[in-house]
Write an enzyme that holds these catalytic residues in place. Structure first.
Site, PDB file in Angstrom:
ATOM      1  N   SER A  54      16.425  20.444 -16.473  1.00  0.00           N
ATOM      2  CA  SER A  54      15.279  21.285 -16.775  1.00  0.00           C
ATOM      3  C   SER A  54      15.730  22.486 -17.596  1.00  0.00           C
ATOM      4  CB  SER A  54      14.610  21.755 -15.478  1.00  0.00           C
ATOM      5  OG  SER A  54      13.720  22.819 -15.710  1.00  0.00           O
ATOM      6  N   GLU A 110      10.269   7.687 -17.388  1.00  0.00           N
ATOM      7  CA  GLU A 110       8.938   8.260 -17.610  1.00  0.00           C
ATOM      8  C   GLU A 110       8.411   7.876 -18.990  1.00  0.00           C
ATOM      9  OE1 GLU A 110       9.408  12.195 -14.724  1.00  0.00           O
ATOM     10  OE2 GLU A 110       9.639  12.396 -16.892  1.00  0.00           O
ATOM     11  N   LYS A 168      17.390  20.630 -11.334  1.00  0.00           N
ATOM     12  CA  LYS A 168      16.577  19.453 -11.625  1.00  0.00           C
ATOM     13  C   LYS A 168      17.374  18.355 -12.325  1.00  0.00           C
ATOM     14  CE  LYS A 168      12.744  18.856 -11.331  1.00  0.00           C
ATOM     15  NZ  LYS A 168      11.680  19.301 -12.258  1.00  0.00           N
ATOM     16  N   HIS A 189       0.831  -1.219   0.000  1.00  0.00           N
ATOM     17  CA  HIS A 189       0.000   0.000   0.000  1.00  0.00           C
ATOM     18  C   HIS A 189       0.864   1.268   0.000  1.00  0.00           C
ATOM     19  CE1 HIS A 189      -3.409  -2.643   0.969  1.00  0.00           C
ATOM     20  NE2 HIS A 189      -2.609  -3.186   1.869  1.00  0.00           N
TER      21      HIS A 189
END
Length: 350
Positions: free
Chosen positions: A171, A184, A177, A50
């Protein structure tokens, strides 16, 4: 002379090769998982259910979970290949050939295991395409799950993994970043392959026998599913070979959050307490530890004995991270000796 059986035959020939290439790439991705697991066989990772910390596991055990998924994928593709490897050539348009050709000889020459037994079915069957894309879909499910965990564990909040610059990007605005774009994209492309499967099923579901021009749409789906799945396997292997672990942070996370609570319950069971009672008792101990702002092992023996007189001084050894891992010693468990055996078995299976 009809294109119906020729196209079906060509498609099966192509799929045979595509399946072989995919199975080879799955092996390479599995090898990347094994290499990483063997390099970091002592690293410990919090195990989750969970998405809540549950019990500590070895990082190698985590790697082997994905190895098992890919093993099933490789096996599934092999089973699909067996059904692909049936030759429809000689079925002609739909009624069969009227010339004295020996289909069995042609099948052997083309490397098929056998010939189709019904000419109408042979030219209209695309089950093998659906099976192939369905197998690709499950591969993508597994790669997407792997990608999600790598993305999650690479965040500042978790900080367990760090991707190298070779498989991450910056980024255009924020200099600090480091984005896990590679994973992804793998996660995102899973939906593309699922769409290929749905398009095939939708195209086939209302077709009368035998051949219909609708079947021309099968090529785009299977070609795309193959290209996407193959590329995502390649990228996943590359990421696994360009990933570092923050072992200190992983171990700290695996040592906090009452992750040895089940071990304390098992300790009480071994001392003669029924599990239901042990579970309830440990729940109360956990509440005390939370209220005190400490871990279970930080409570004094007197405090622990106030909940059960079966608790003795040996309880503290049972609550260590090492012991929590070591007790999971049945086949398939995360005990170091079991994981070592699993790694050896996995390596031999490649």
């Amino acid at each position: 002379r009809s294109r119906n059986d020729q196209v079906a035959t060509d498609l099966r020939l192509w799929l045979r090769e595509a399946i072989d290439e995919l199975r080879t790439q799955i092996r390479l991705t599995q090898a990347a998982l094994l290499d990483l697991a063997e390099q970091k066989r002592d690293a410990v990772l919090p195990g989750y259910t969970h998405l809540q910390r549950a019990q500590p596991i070895l990082f190698a055990h985590w790697c082997l979970a994905y190895f098992e998924m890919l093993s099933r994928d490789r096996e599934r593709l092999g089973e699909t290949r067996r059904r692909v490897n049936v030759m429809p050539l000689g079925s002609a348009a739909l009624a069969g050939a009227s010339f004295p050709i020996d289909r069995e000889i042609v099948a052997r020459e083309l490397g098929f295991a056998g010939v189709s037994r019904n000419s109408v079915d042979a030219v209209s069957d695309r089950d093998f395409c659906v099976e192939f894309v369905a197998a690709c879909s499950l591969i993508m499910v597994h790669l997407s799950r792997l990608a999600e965990e790598i993305i999650l564990y690479s965040t500042t909040e978790f900080g367990f993994f760090q991707l190298s610059d070779a498989v991450a990007t910056g980024s255009s605005l924020m200099p600090q970043k480091k984005n896990p774009d590679s994973m992804e994209l793998v996660r995102g492309k899973a939906g593309r392959v699922f769409g290929d499967a749905l398009s095939l099923l939708t195209m086939l579901k209302g077709l009368p026998l035998a051949y219909n021009k609708d079947m021309q749409e099968d090529k785009e789906a299977i070609f795309d599913a193959f290209d996407t799945t193959f590329s995502c396997l390649e990228v996943s292997a590359l990421v696994l070979r360009n990933m570092e672990l923050n072992e200190k942070r992983m171990r700290e996370a695996a040592s906090r959050g009452m992750m040895n609570a089940t071990e304390l319950a098992d300790y009480l069971v071994r001392k003669g307490t029924p599990f239901r009672e042990a579970h309830e008792t440990v729940g109360k101990v956990v509440v005390r530890a939370i209220e005190s702002g400490v871990e279970l092992s930080d409570l004094s023996l007197d405090e622990l004995r106030s909940f059960s007189n079966r608790i003795e001084s040996d309880v503290f050894e049972s609550l260590t991270l090492e012991q929590t891992l070591a007790t999971k010693s049945r086949t398939g468990g995360t005990a170091p000796e079991r994981v070592a055996e699993a790694l050896a078995y996995a390596r031999a299976s490649l």
